[in-house]
Design an enzyme around this catalytic site. Structure first.
Site, PDB file in Angstrom:
ATOM      1  N   HIS A 106      54.647  11.717  33.084  1.00  0.00           N
ATOM      2  CA  HIS A 106      54.937  11.538  34.502  1.00  0.00           C
ATOM      3  C   HIS A 106      53.733  11.825  35.396  1.00  0.00           C
ATOM      4  O   HIS A 106      53.365  11.006  36.244  1.00  0.00           O
ATOM      5  CB  HIS A 106      56.112  12.437  34.904  1.00  0.00           C
ATOM      6  CG  HIS A 106      56.405  12.412  36.362  1.00  0.00           C
ATOM      7  ND1 HIS A 106      56.697  11.250  37.040  1.00  0.00           N
ATOM      8  CD2 HIS A 106      56.432  13.402  37.295  1.00  0.00           C
ATOM      9  CE1 HIS A 106      56.898  11.521  38.317  1.00  0.00           C
ATOM     10  NE2 HIS A 106      56.739  12.811  38.490  1.00  0.00           N
ATOM     11  N   LEU A 166      59.447   7.911  36.315  1.00  0.00           N
ATOM     12  CA  LEU A 166      58.613   6.838  36.847  1.00  0.00           C
ATOM     13  C   LEU A 166      59.433   5.741  37.505  1.00  0.00           C
ATOM     14  O   LEU A 166      58.876   4.822  38.103  1.00  0.00           O
ATOM     15  CB  LEU A 166      57.751   6.246  35.733  1.00  0.00           C
ATOM     16  CG  LEU A 166      56.718   7.202  35.124  1.00  0.00           C
ATOM     17  CD1 LEU A 166      55.982   6.540  33.979  1.00  0.00           C
ATOM     18  CD2 LEU A 166      55.731   7.686  36.174  1.00  0.00           C
TER      19      LEU A 166
END
Length: 559
Positions: free
Chosen positions: A320, A260
């Site tokens: 994610h 991220l």
């Protein structure tokens, strides 16, 4: 966390610090009070010793020589005032150990040591000490660094699990890069503390709870970083969360996912909310489908982790992929504050429709090491594709097609937005039989090279009327200096330092993500769904193509 050692390193001994004390930055692992008091105390002691020696040599070298001459060259007795200086050194050393045992503030302890040493020197008979000796000792007090002032922040970073591959290859290089670039304070102080838990999930609470009880500073903020995956099931994750929240506040906990920290994710909100051309199009009215793609060529980690207990669903999809969808699909937040952004993300996660088993494709990389029997007995997937829907007014009916896998043909990370066809398009005959050729697409790509691509329809130069689909390219390597792009860990660690939490999962986000995946994981386990095997360097399971066609998703040919 790939290839992570399960043990947490013990605090280094005092002697091991002597060779490292003068380095600009020294990453260490171990209990935070030990690291802070040892490092701060040792540096204060060394600074006091060196400055005292310089002061004595500079101001009293001549007087020392005269005294030695007066006493006679054959007299081996050390002058009394040098004994006092030695006493100062010994008392500083003793006080450093005292502060280490008590967890006290070393900067103040060092200053007090010098004060008491100066008093000790004054108690020596005046005839044996030159009158000037009190001056440098008193000046030395101001040279010793005290606890941080109001405009000088101080920070202590403790990495637990420093012998693991994650700490050695990712965490420490990122911390050093931040320090070298000037983003970390240069004082080794105790006001603020960051605890990075580079440990397996099984050891998380055993490490975190003692830190909460005995290692938190009372003079600044405390923040704790936890690595993914965040639990094995929704229930186990909830228990860990409850235990953590019983000792820490929510604002102290940072659940980190290094994926991220990519510029692709950081740029999502900038691209959408700061450009008028995109925000009006960001809805079911104009977008036909959204594809979230993440694939890796390497399969080195698979035997250690993905053929283990967690697999790609718990590790990559849970954090994610779902976080990417939440950032992409959220409503405009009221501000860029981390809590405002996380409020909108959790609304998206709670709106995701229950995923049907028929809308899921599982894959597993074929083993080429001669251990097929061992791996085929495992149902742990290394590839996952699914069609998800968000049941809200903005995205109703728009499929979010996700596909992620290991050991595939290329490293790829991108978000591909396919827009709807132009109603009554008068140029559709110019595209031939494939109507999808006139589909406008916006591609946000992080790998294989960072780029923003917008596919538009354009007339081919020359006679006649031939229409072609062309890309308006923004290649980062052409526009920016991408040779010095910071690592994703640098991005996220700087966010932790700044208290920016928008890229970290809050507890309610964590629970909402598990609510999305728990039912489908349960069905997979109940029905013992066998993953489709695929070759290393391949495109993945063939069934994923049929799933995409079922939901009207056209795959990119480069995949």
């Amino acid at each position: 966390m790939s290839g992570l050692a399960a043990s947490a390193s013990a605090a280094p001994s005092l002697s091991s610090w002597s060779s490292l004390a003068t380095s600009r930055f020294t990453p260490v692992a171990g209990p935070a009070p030990s690291f802070r008091t040892q490092a701060c105390g040792l540096r204060c002691w060394i600074a006091a010793k060196l400055k005292l020696q310089k002061a004595l040599k500079r101001h009293h070298g001549c007087q020392l020589q005269r005294n030695l001459d007066a006493r006679g060259r054959g007299n081996d007795k050390v002058p009394d005032y040098l004994e006092a200086a030695s006493l100062t050194e010994k008392r500083s050393h003793w006080n450093m150990h005292l502060a280490y045992d008590s967890g006290g503030e070393m900067a103040n302890t060092s200053s007090d040591t010098l004060d008491s040493s100066a008093d000790q020197e004054k108690s020596v008979p005046q005839g044996h000490i030159p009158s000037e000796i009190s001056s440098p000792v008193q000046k030395e007090e101001s040279a010793v660094p005290r606890r941080h002032s109001n405009n000088e922040p101080s920070l202590c970073i403790a990495v637990i699990g420093a012998t693991g591959e994650l700490a050695r290859t990712k965490v420490f290089p990122a911390l050093f890069a931040l320090y070298y670039s000037g983003f970390l304070p240069r004082g080794i102080g105790a006001a603020n503390r960051i605890f990075y838990l580079a440990v397996p999930q099984e050891a998380l609470l055993d490490v975190a709870l003692p830190l909460a009880d005995g290692a938190q500073t009372k003079q600044g903020w405390n923040r704790i970083i936890i690595e993914k995956p965040f639990g094995f099931t929704g229930l186990s994750s909830q228990r860990v969360t409850q235990s953590m929240l019983s000792r820490f506040e929510e604002k102290q906990i940072y659940r980190i996912d290094h994926l991220l920290g990519k510029d692709l994710i950081e740029n999502l909100t900038v691209l959408r909310f700061s450009n008028l051309v995109f925000e009006p199009l960001w809805s079911r009215t104009y977008i036909r489908n959204v594809q979230v793609v993440f694939s890796e060529e390497t399969s080195n980690e698979i035997q250690g982790r993905y053929f283990g207990n967690y697999g790609i669903i718990r590790d990559i999809v849970h954090s994610h992929i779902l976080q990417t969808i939440a950032l992409f699909a959220m409503e405009p937040p009221v501000s860029l504050d981390g809590e405002d952004i996380r409020d909108e993300k959790v609304k998206v996660l709670r709106s995701i429709r229950k995923v049907d088993l028929e809308d899921v494709v599982l894959g597993q990389l074929k083993d080429t090491s001669g251990k097929v029997d061992r791996y085929t007995k495992s149902m742990t997937p290394t590839y996952f594709a699914a069609a998800m829907y968000i049941d809200n007014a903005r995205w109703d009916g728009v499929p979010f097609f996700i596909r992620t896998g290991m050991g595939l043909m290329t490293n790829r990370a991108e978000i591909r937005i396919q827009f709807r066809h132009v109603p009554g398009n008068i140029y559709r005959e110019r595209f031939g039989h494939d109507i999808d050729l006139d589909t406008n697409e916006l591609v946000l790509r992080d790998q294989p090279e960072e780029a923003i691509l917008l596919k538009v329809n354009n007339k081919v130069p020359g006679l006649g009327l031939q229409v072609d689909a062309s890309e308006l390219n923004l290649l980062y390597r052409d526009r920016y200096n991408t040779e010095v792009v910071p690592d994703s860990y640098e991005h996220l660690l700087l966010d932790v330092l700044d208290g920016d939490s928008h890229l970290f999962m809050r507890s309610d986000e964590l629970a909402a993500a598990w609510n999305v995946l728990t039912p489908i994981i349960h069905e997979i386990d109940q029905n013992r769904v066998a993953p489709e095997l695929y070759e290393a360097g391949d495109r993945g399971p063939i069934n994923a193509y049929y799933l995409a066609a079922k939901h009207g998703v056209r795959w990119d040919d480069d995949w």
